[in-house]
Each structure stands twice: as C-alpha cells, then as structure tokens.
Design a protein around this motif. Structure first.
Motif, PDB file in Angstrom:
ATOM      1  N   ARG A   1      10.082   4.478   3.941  1.00 50.03           N
ATOM      2  CA  ARG A   1      10.885   5.671   4.233  1.00 50.03           C
ATOM      3  C   ARG A   1      11.597   6.108   2.958  1.00 50.03           C
ATOM      4  N   ILE A   2      11.177   7.257   2.459  1.00 47.96           N
ATOM      5  CA  ILE A   2      11.689   7.787   1.195  1.00 47.96           C
ATOM      6  C   ILE A   2      12.334   9.146   1.473  1.00 47.96           C
ATOM      7  N   VAL A   3      13.558   9.329   1.043  1.00 45.91           N
ATOM      8  CA  VAL A   3      14.271  10.594   1.267  1.00 45.91           C
ATOM      9  C   VAL A   3      14.302  11.381  -0.036  1.00 45.91           C
ATOM     10  N   ARG A   4      13.709  12.588  -0.005  1.00 41.67           N
ATOM     11  CA  ARG A   4      13.819  13.461  -1.176  1.00 41.67           C
ATOM     12  C   ARG A   4      15.038  14.362  -1.014  1.00 41.67           C
ATOM     13  N   ILE A   5      15.998  14.146  -1.887  1.00 45.99           N
ATOM     14  CA  ILE A   5      17.220  14.936  -1.875  1.00 45.99           C
ATOM     15  C   ILE A   5      17.032  16.213  -2.684  1.00 45.99           C
ATOM     16  N   ASN A   6      17.989  17.092  -2.595  1.00 50.42           N
ATOM     17  CA  ASN A   6      18.055  18.232  -3.494  1.00 50.42           C
ATOM     18  C   ASN A   6      18.642  17.787  -4.839  1.00 50.42           C
ATOM     19  N   GLY A   7      18.296  18.472  -5.885  1.00 54.84           N
ATOM     20  CA  GLY A   7      18.805  18.120  -7.201  1.00 54.84           C
ATOM     21  C   GLY A   7      20.319  18.248  -7.275  1.00 54.84           C
TER      22      GLY A   7
ATOM     23  N   PRO B   1       0.806  -1.225   0.000  1.00 52.78           N
ATOM     24  CA  PRO B   1       0.000   0.000   0.000  1.00 52.78           C
ATOM     25  C   PRO B   1       0.841   1.278   0.000  1.00 52.78           C
ATOM     26  N   PHE B   2       0.448   2.207  -0.837  1.00 51.09           N
ATOM     27  CA  PHE B   2       0.988   3.567  -0.840  1.00 51.09           C
ATOM     28  C   PHE B   2      -0.173   4.548  -0.929  1.00 51.09           C
ATOM     29  N   ARG B   3      -1.225   4.278  -0.135  1.00 47.61           N
ATOM     30  CA  ARG B   3      -2.419   5.130  -0.185  1.00 47.61           C
ATOM     31  C   ARG B   3      -2.108   6.558   0.231  1.00 47.61           C
ATOM     32  N   SER B   4      -1.327   6.695   1.280  1.00 50.12           N
ATOM     33  CA  SER B   4      -1.001   8.011   1.841  1.00 50.12           C
ATOM     34  C   SER B   4       0.499   8.146   1.955  1.00 50.12           C
ATOM     35  N   VAL B   5       1.051   9.175   1.311  1.00 48.87           N
ATOM     36  CA  VAL B   5       2.497   9.394   1.290  1.00 48.87           C
ATOM     37  C   VAL B   5       2.721  10.827   1.792  1.00 48.87           C
ATOM     38  N   LEU B   6       3.141  10.944   3.040  1.00 53.64           N
ATOM     39  CA  LEU B   6       3.172  12.233   3.732  1.00 53.64           C
ATOM     40  C   LEU B   6       4.557  12.865   3.670  1.00 53.64           C
ATOM     41  N   TYR B   7       4.599  14.121   3.227  1.00 58.18           N
ATOM     42  CA  TYR B   7       5.844  14.894   3.270  1.00 58.18           C
ATOM     43  C   TYR B   7       6.116  15.355   4.704  1.00 58.18           C
ATOM     44  N   ILE B   8       7.350  15.137   5.169  1.00 52.19           N
ATOM     45  CA  ILE B   8       7.795  15.620   6.476  1.00 52.19           C
ATOM     46  C   ILE B   8       9.096  16.397   6.273  1.00 52.19           C
ATOM     47  N   PRO B   9       9.190  17.649   6.754  1.00 53.93           N
ATOM     48  CA  PRO B   9      10.439  18.400   6.610  1.00 53.93           C
ATOM     49  C   PRO B   9      11.584  17.713   7.353  1.00 53.93           C
ATOM     50  N   GLY B  10      12.704  17.537   6.671  1.00 50.40           N
ATOM     51  CA  GLY B  10      13.845  16.892   7.295  1.00 50.40           C
ATOM     52  C   GLY B  10      14.511  17.725   8.369  1.00 50.40           C
ATOM     53  N   SER B  11      14.121  18.989   8.469  1.00 53.76           N
ATOM     54  CA  SER B  11      14.734  19.897   9.437  1.00 53.76           C
ATOM     55  C   SER B  11      13.963  20.005  10.743  1.00 53.76           C
ATOM     56  N   LYS B  12      12.774  19.419  10.812  1.00 54.48           N
ATOM     57  CA  LYS B  12      11.891  19.607  11.968  1.00 54.48           C
ATOM     58  C   LYS B  12      11.913  18.369  12.862  1.00 54.48           C
ATOM     59  N   GLU B  13      12.684  18.452  13.938  1.00 51.05           N
ATOM     60  CA  GLU B  13      12.864  17.293  14.810  1.00 51.05           C
ATOM     61  C   GLU B  13      11.537  16.837  15.415  1.00 51.05           C
ATOM     62  N   ARG B  14      10.695  17.784  15.787  1.00 53.78           N
ATOM     63  CA  ARG B  14       9.403  17.429  16.385  1.00 53.78           C
ATOM     64  C   ARG B  14       8.516  16.704  15.377  1.00 53.78           C
TER      65      ARG B  14
ATOM     66  N   LYS C   1       6.957  12.929  15.592  1.00 45.01           N
ATOM     67  CA  LYS C   1       5.508  12.707  15.506  1.00 45.01           C
ATOM     68  C   LYS C   1       5.158  11.721  14.395  1.00 45.01           C
ATOM     69  N   ALA C   2       5.934  11.741  13.327  1.00 47.53           N
ATOM     70  CA  ALA C   2       5.630  10.891  12.170  1.00 47.53           C
ATOM     71  C   ALA C   2       5.687   9.409  12.497  1.00 47.53           C
ATOM     72  N   LYS C   3       6.373   9.039  13.566  1.00 43.64           N
ATOM     73  CA  LYS C   3       6.472   7.625  13.936  1.00 43.64           C
ATOM     74  C   LYS C   3       5.109   7.013  14.235  1.00 43.64           C
ATOM     75  N   ASP C   4       4.156   7.832  14.651  1.00 45.08           N
ATOM     76  CA  ASP C   4       2.856   7.324  15.088  1.00 45.08           C
ATOM     77  C   ASP C   4       1.715   7.701  14.149  1.00 45.08           C
ATOM     78  N   LEU C   5       2.019   8.321  13.027  1.00 43.01           N
ATOM     79  CA  LEU C   5       0.969   8.729  12.106  1.00 43.01           C
ATOM     80  C   LEU C   5       0.577   7.561  11.195  1.00 43.01           C
ATOM     81  N   PRO C   6      -0.713   7.458  10.837  1.00 47.46           N
ATOM     82  CA  PRO C   6      -1.177   6.338  10.006  1.00 47.46           C
ATOM     83  C   PRO C   6      -0.910   6.546   8.521  1.00 47.46           C
ATOM     84  N   ALA C   7       0.325   6.875   8.184  1.00 46.88           N
ATOM     85  CA  ALA C   7       0.733   7.039   6.789  1.00 46.88           C
ATOM     86  C   ALA C   7       1.325   5.729   6.284  1.00 46.88           C
ATOM     87  N   ASP C   8       1.029   5.394   5.033  1.00 47.05           N
ATOM     88  CA  ASP C   8       1.641   4.210   4.439  1.00 47.05           C
ATOM     89  C   ASP C   8       3.117   4.458   4.132  1.00 47.05           C
ATOM     90  N   ALA C   9       3.451   5.698   3.823  1.00 43.58           N
ATOM     91  CA  ALA C   9       4.838   6.038   3.486  1.00 43.58           C
ATOM     92  C   ALA C   9       5.106   7.474   3.891  1.00 43.58           C
TER      93      ALA C   9
END
Length: 294
Positions: free
Chosen positions: A71-77, A11-24, A28-36
C-alpha cells in the motif's frame, strides 16, 4: 514495512494506480490481483476533491484489508496547496495504526525533495516519482537517500518535459530509464516502469512490459485493472526460465563437487555469476507463489 523494503525478492510486477477519491474503486481494489497499489491523491484527484479524498483514504487505510498488496500513498508535492496537509494527515493516520507501506513523492528532482518529506513523516519508507529532467540528472544522489526504498518512472511527465513524441520503442525515454535503473540497482531499490496509456491495446502493453522486463525493471505501473494479467505474466519468471535455473544450479553444484569451477548447460558455460541470477529467479518465483497463497 518489510514488504516494501525487502528489495527485489518481494514482487512488484503490477503496481496499480487507484484514485484516492473514488470509494467504489478503493473497495474493488481489495480483490484485484495487483502486487501493489498506489493510492493516488495527486493527478487522479481534482483540486476541489483533494481534502475529502485525503480524509477518505486515511480512513480506508485504517480500516480496510488489502491483504498482501503493498500500500503506497502518492501525496501531492509540498510545493502545492495540499502537500503539507497530506503529509500531516498520514503521519497522524500511520501513528494511529493506518496500514501504509510507503509514501510516494511526486516530481523528485533533488535529495532535498526527499529530506523535506522525511522531516515531516518519520519511520515510513519513501518512494520517489522520477519524472523530471533534473531528477534524471540527479538520480544517483536521490537513490542514495537513506529513507528511499523505491522509485516509480513517471514517463508521461518526463515526455512532457522533454517535448518528445510517442514511439513504441520509447527511444526518447531510454536515457532516463537507464540512468534510474542503474541508480536503483546500485542502491538496492525497487524500481517500476511507467504507465502505458492505451489500456485497451493489449499488444502494445505486452511489448512495453517485455521491454521493461528485459531492461531490468521489477514491474510496471498500471492505470486500469484490465492491464494486470499482462503485467503479472510478463514480469514473472516463465516456466522455461525456472526450469533452466534449476538445471543450472544442479549442474554447477555437481561440477563443484568434482572440483570444477564451471558447468555446461544447453551448450552454454555456467559460472558462479549465472548461479546468482538463477537463485534470484527461483526466489522471485517462490515470492510470487507465496503472495498468491497469502
């Protein structure tokens, strides 16, 4: 890596962007019901924060448990000031045991954009942001790349390139969305739809999720946790769809036992091609259940 390369059953129903700079937010993302989760080092991180975000994210993915979420990491170009350092840092982190399922490359316009990253970071599946006009025109060759496992529609950047206006029916997006879907399905890739910017507009989000689902997308990228429930529901088989799939399979198997090539369910002809779809529906429902159980 199997979770990301296994194709549409995962499943990849929900793929949530999380800023890599925001520790909080990372916590929080550890407990969110996101597929990715897309851990973002590009658009969501200010220029002066990018080196610190890169170091923080590498450490978090080496230590934190995100369960069954991809766990998908979006890098800079690589054409930016930070892209090469991003790739080098995560090549090193992954080699040391950091849990990264894929590297997402922004603004992929030609297969050469994938080649450049593939040469620098071996053995990790690559995903492509499809968000340029040139990328839409080259998507068939991009999708054929041997390291590519998934594609993400970048509809905001594509709209900017097209000069298009927002419409609820996404008329301006249809050519690009359709081309990318065709290419993804031709090569067995996961493909997720672009974001819906008005995160408080639940009706608008639902309508766009339903449109993407009906087109054939595996799920939707999201910018806020409040959008997760709608996407998860929209891109999951409904109880009615699961029931129909089971009845189609049972009816067809009974017809086969009688030497017949077709069955009839709810007044509609059911052939082998419908059984393939029915089995895919049940497989997706089972994969979603397994994801919640893990």
């Amino acid at each position: 890596m199997a979770a990301v390369t296994a194709g549409r059953a995962r499943p990849f129903r929900s793929v949530l962007y999380i800023p890599g700079s925001k520790e909080r937010a990372l916590e929080k993302a550890k407990d969110l019901p996101a597929d990715a989760i897309i851990f973002d080092l590009e658009d969501a991180v200010a220029a002066d924060e990018k080196p610190a975000a890169r170091a923080l994210l590498a450490q978090v993915l080496a230590e934190a448990d995100y369960g069954s979420r991809a766990r998908i990491v979006r890098i800079n170009g690589l054409d930016s000031d930070w892209g090469h350092d991003d790739v080098a840092a995560f090549a090193k982190a992954i080699a040391a045991g950091a849990k990264v399922d894929a590297i997402l490359i922004p603004k992929v316009s030609t297969p050469a954009d994938l080649d450049a990253v593939a040469a620098l970071i071996p053995d990790v599946p690559l995903w492509a942001m499809m968000e340029t006009a040139l990328g839409m025109l080259n998507v068939a060759s991009i999708a054929a790349h041997p390291r590519l496992a998934g594609m993400v529609m970048g509809t905001n950047d594509l709209a900017k390139e097209l000069g298009s206006r927002f419409r609820p029916d996404r008329l301006a997006m249809q050519a690009g969305l359709g081309l990318c879907l065709l290419a993804a399905r031709a090569h067995g890739l996961t493909i997720v739809d672009g974001v819906y910017n008005a995160f408080k507009d639940e009706a608008g989000l639902l309508a766009e999720c339903e449109q993407g689902r009906d087109m054939g997308f595996d799920g939707k990228t999201l910018i806020h946790p409040a959008q997760l429930e709608i996407a998860n529901t929209a891109f999951a088989p409904s109880e009615a769809e699961i029931d129909l799939a089971r009845r189609q399979i049972a009816a067809f198997e009974e017809a086969e036992a009688q030497g017949l090539g077709v069955a009839v369910v709810d007044g509609r002809i059911v052939e082998n091609l419908h059984i393939v779809t029915a089995r895919q529906t049940l497989a997706k429902a089972e994969a979603i259940a397994a994801l919640h159980a893990s």
